[in-house]
Structures are given as structure tokens and as C-alpha cells.
Write a protein that holds these residues in place. Structure first.
Motif, short mmCIF file in Angstrom:
data_model
loop_
_atom_site.label_atom_id
_atom_site.label_comp_id
_atom_site.label_asym_id
_atom_site.label_seq_id
_atom_site.Cartn_x
_atom_site.Cartn_y
_atom_site.Cartn_z
N PRO A 105 0.81 -1.23 0.00
CA PRO A 105 0.00 0.00 0.00
C PRO A 105 0.84 1.28 0.00
CG PRO A 105 -0.91 -1.60 1.54
CD PRO A 105 0.39 -2.16 1.08
N LEU A 106 2.11 1.19 0.39
CA LEU A 106 2.99 2.36 0.41
C LEU A 106 3.78 2.54 -0.87
CD1 LEU A 106 4.42 2.10 4.05
CD2 LEU A 106 2.57 3.56 3.23
N ASP A 107 3.57 1.68 -1.84
CA ASP A 107 4.34 1.72 -3.08
C ASP A 107 4.06 3.01 -3.84
OD1 ASP A 107 5.65 1.28 -5.43
OD2 ASP A 107 4.62 -0.60 -5.93
N PRO A 108 5.09 3.89 -4.02
CA PRO A 108 4.87 5.14 -4.76
C PRO A 108 5.19 5.05 -6.24
CG PRO A 108 7.01 5.21 -3.74
CD PRO A 108 6.45 3.83 -3.45
N VAL A 109 5.60 3.88 -6.72
CA VAL A 109 5.99 3.73 -8.12
C VAL A 109 4.72 3.57 -8.96
CG1 VAL A 109 7.40 2.43 -9.75
CG2 VAL A 109 8.13 2.63 -7.37
N VAL A 110 4.43 4.59 -9.76
CA VAL A 110 3.16 4.66 -10.50
C VAL A 110 3.44 4.87 -11.99
CG1 VAL A 110 1.92 5.56 -8.49
CG2 VAL A 110 3.00 7.15 -10.09
N PRO A 111 2.43 4.63 -12.84
CA PRO A 111 2.63 4.83 -14.28
C PRO A 111 3.20 6.21 -14.59
CG PRO A 111 0.55 3.72 -13.90
CD PRO A 111 1.08 4.09 -12.55
N THR A 112 4.22 6.23 -15.44
CA THR A 112 4.89 7.48 -15.76
C THR A 112 3.97 8.41 -16.54
OG1 THR A 112 6.81 8.47 -16.84
CG2 THR A 112 5.87 6.51 -17.88
N THR A 113 4.08 9.69 -16.23
CA THR A 113 3.39 10.71 -17.02
C THR A 113 4.39 11.47 -17.89
OG1 THR A 113 3.57 12.25 -15.15
CG2 THR A 113 1.52 11.00 -15.35
N LEU A 159 24.99 18.56 -7.23
CA LEU A 159 25.80 18.92 -8.40
C LEU A 159 25.21 18.41 -9.71
CD1 LEU A 159 29.37 18.29 -6.93
CD2 LEU A 159 28.06 20.42 -7.02
N SER A 160 23.94 18.04 -9.67
CA SER A 160 23.29 17.55 -10.89
C SER A 160 21.89 18.14 -11.00
CB SER A 160 23.18 16.02 -10.88
OG SER A 160 22.35 15.56 -11.94
N PRO A 161 21.51 18.60 -12.20
CA PRO A 161 20.15 19.10 -12.41
C PRO A 161 19.18 17.98 -12.81
CG PRO A 161 21.42 19.49 -14.36
CD PRO A 161 22.35 18.82 -13.38
N GLY A 162 19.64 16.73 -12.71
CA GLY A 162 18.84 15.61 -13.18
C GLY A 162 17.96 15.00 -12.11
N VAL A 163 17.69 13.70 -12.26
CA VAL A 163 16.74 13.01 -11.39
C VAL A 163 17.39 11.78 -10.76
CG1 VAL A 163 14.77 13.73 -12.79
CG2 VAL A 163 15.88 11.54 -13.27
N ILE A 164 16.74 11.31 -9.69
CA ILE A 164 16.98 9.98 -9.15
C ILE A 164 15.63 9.29 -9.12
CG2 ILE A 164 17.75 8.62 -7.18
CD1 ILE A 164 19.54 10.93 -6.34
N THR A 165 15.52 8.17 -9.81
CA THR A 165 14.21 7.58 -10.06
C THR A 165 14.25 6.06 -9.91
OG1 THR A 165 13.77 9.32 -11.69
CG2 THR A 165 12.37 7.37 -11.79
N VAL A 166 13.21 5.53 -9.26
CA VAL A 166 12.99 4.09 -9.29
C VAL A 166 12.12 3.82 -10.52
CG1 VAL A 166 12.00 2.10 -8.14
CG2 VAL A 166 13.14 3.86 -6.79
N SER A 167 12.64 3.00 -11.43
CA SER A 167 11.98 2.74 -12.71
C SER A 167 11.61 1.27 -12.80
CB SER A 167 12.91 3.13 -13.87
OG SER A 167 12.39 2.71 -15.12
N ARG A 168 10.34 1.01 -13.12
CA ARG A 168 9.84 -0.37 -13.19
C ARG A 168 9.16 -0.60 -14.54
NH1 ARG A 168 5.83 -3.11 -8.60
NH2 ARG A 168 6.11 -5.28 -9.27
#
Length: 327
Positions: A105-113, A159-168
Motif C-alpha cells: 500500500p505504500l508503493d509510490p511507483v506509479v505509471p509514468t506521465t 551537483l546535478s540538475p537531473g533526477v533519481i528515479t525508481v523505474s519499473r
């Protein structure tokens, strides 16, 4: 050189840079359209034509924001970056936490927009731990161990303008060929779970992830993902500045981080919207005067009062009928 001459020269250079950026944008959109249509040969013909015209240096690397002078390698040696060994050492802790959260129920990984248009089939889900120059508090609260580990790597945060992402990515998914927006960043994948049958192609190299081993590539090169396996593929994605980037380019890139409000304003301006609103779960978009006039011009004298898109189908509304048949 007089002040006016200097201003004129500066204006000419600025106009040239703007035109080059517009040409890249239109070429990139055309190439993406051919890929979306499932015709990679025509896409590469367009890319080759762009190279002949000096838009890009090579057909596989098509950043819309191209900074000259940076080494152009599709894949980089992970050993060049001090923190890849640190990430790999902590891989067991990162994997254990991510697996503990997924499908709960705590899973925040959702379909990408953000990248939904790249999915030709299947499903791609994401959760951003870091973006827009700041930790995303709600997501990080689900992954405190991983956040704590990554917080010790300023190369992928401050030092980065990018992202850190969990991708599934789910079985059967195809993420179409595409290029990242700039060659100033490199993308790092720390594979969490990689079942058989999953591959990534970067330029003309097709590769397979190895669990716990960092893959570093330049995502301004064309890349795509195929999942022909039977279980989900999970990867931790991180961005880092290109090691050759320095001086004004680096400072400008870091200053360009936008907060959520700035992103909303940019979204509205790019799409010609004067107002957006969410009320009772319904989203209302109000076009600005330019878009309103453009729509009025298109519909004038046609008898068409409205149109609704449903995939490849179009439902027309006409003055003489409540609705037209989809086609």
C-alpha cells in the motif's frame, strides 16, 4: 567596435543559436514521429539528412540542446566515477528496501506521465526520489535507507540538475527509440532486478543489465528498451554531469533547475494555456488568445463545432448533428 555594433553582433549570434535550436527541435519531432509510426528506416534517413546539414555531428546523437566539445560516447566506463563502486557496495541494502516497498500500500511507483508517449506497448512506472534540485519528501519517506545512501553522493544531487528515479518496466513493454534532451548529462542505471529477456540498445549497441552493476551511458544517443521476459525489471536511475562539462555551461545548467511552480508556468506557455484548474477531480484548461483565435480560424466555415480524439479515432461535432461517427 561601437556599442551598437556589439549589440548587433550579439543579436545575430543569439538569433542564430535560437534558429539552430528550433531546427533541432523540428528534426527531432519528425524523427520521433517516424519511430512512433514504426518506421525506423525513415527515422534514420531524417537523422542522416540532419547530419548532412550540420544539425548534429552523428545520426544517433540528437540532443536538442547540444554543447560542443564534449566526448561523444554512447557508453562510458563506470569506473571513471568514484561513486559507482559505492553504489554497488550498497546494492544489497538498496535492493532489499525497494523490494520491501514495491506492491505494498505504500508503493509510490506509479505509471509514468513524463515519458508516457514513449511507451509503444506495455507499462512503465516511476517514482522520483530527487528532481528539480530537491529531494521529494513523500517518495523519500518510503525509501529512507536508499535516500540516506544517495545523500552521500553530491554528484547526483546538489551537483546535478537531473533526477533519481525508481523505474519499473513490465513484461511485454517496448519503450520506443528516443534521445535525451541534452548531451551535458550522463545517465546511470543501477539494476535492482533484471529477469531474462530484457535489453537496452544505446546507439548501435544492444546490452543487458547486470544486477548490482552500474551502467553509464549518454542518453542523448538514441536508446530503446525491450522487455521480452516474464517478470518486472526494476532499475534505479541517476543523472550526473558530463565529466567534460565545466565553466559557464556547468553553472548555467545547475542554475536552470526549476521548481514545480516554474514547471507549471513553462507547461502552460509551451501549450498556449491561459489557465489550468482542478475542481472536483475534473481538469479544466483554458487556451490563451492565440490558441483561441487559431481554433476559431480552423473551424470557421466548416460547420464543425468540436472534435474529440480517442486514440486513432476522431469524433466530430457539427452544427447540423450532435456528433459524427468516429473515423
Amino acid at each position: 567596435m561601437t556599442e551598437n555594433q556589439g549589440a548587433g553582433t550579439s543579436g545575430t549570434v543569439g538569433a542564430r543559436a535560437y534558429l539552430e535550436q528550433m531546427v533541432r527541435r523540428y528534426y527531432a519531432s519528425l524523427i520521433d514521429a517516424w519511430h512512433y509510426a514504426g518506421d525506423p528506416e525513415k527515422a534514420m534517413e531524417c537523422a542522416a539528412a540532419a547530419v548532412r546539414q550540420g544539425v548534429w555531428d552523428q545520426p544517433f546523437q540528437r540532443a536538442r540542446e547540444h554543447i560542443p566539445g564534449l566526448r561523444a560516447r554512447p557508453v562510458h566506463d563506470a569506473g571513471e566515477f568514484w561513486f559507482t563502486a559505492y553504489l554497488e557496495e550498497n546494492y544489497p541494502l538498496i535492493r532489499a528496501e525497494i523490494e520491501q516497498v514495491l506492491d505494498t500500500p505504500l508503493d509510490p511507483v506509479v505509471p509514468t506521465t513524463d515519458d508516457a508517449g514513449l511507451i509503444r506497448k506495455g507499462a512503465w512506472k516511476q517514482a522520483h526520489l530527487y528532481r528539480d534540485g530537491r529531494w521529494q519528501t513523500r517518495i523519500c519517506s518510503r525509501f529512507p535507507v536508499t535516500t540516506g545512501i544517495l545523500d552521500k553522493v553530491p554528484d547526483v544531487t546538489a551537483l546535478s540538475p537531473g533526477v533519481i528515479t525508481v523505474s519499473r518496466v513490465s513484461p511485454g513493454t517496448h519503450i520506443m527509440p528516443h534521445c535525451g534532451p541534452t548531451n551535458a548529462l550522463l545517465r546511470i542505471h543501477l539494476p535492482i532486478t533484471v529477469p531474462p529477456g530484457v535489453s537496452i540498445r544505446v546507439a548501435d549497441r544492444e546490452m543487458r543489465w547486470q544486477e548490482g552493476k552500474c551502467l553509464v551511458f549518454d542518453d542523448s544517443f538514441e536508446h530503446e528498451v525491450h522487455h521480452r521476459g516474464t517478470e518486472d525489471r526494476v532499475v534505479l536511475i541517476l543523472d550526473v554531469l558530463h565529466p567534460d562539462l565545466a565553466g559557464d555551461h556547468q553553472e548555467r545548467l545547475l542554475r536552470r533547475q526549476r521548481n514545480f511552480e516554474e514547471q507549471i508556468v513553462a507547461f502552460m506557455r509551451e501549450r498556449g494555456l491561459a489557465r489550468v484548474r482542478v475542481r472536483d477531480g475534473e481538469i479544466a484548461l483554458t487556451p490563451d488568445d492565440t490558441v483561441r483565435q487559431l481554433v476559431a480560424t480552423y473551424l470557421s466555415g466548416t460547420g464543425i463545432t468540436g472534435a474529440e480524439l480517442d486514440g486513432d479515432q476522431v469524433r466530430w461535432e457539427r452544427a447540423d448533428a450532435s456528433a459524427g461517427a468516429p473515423r
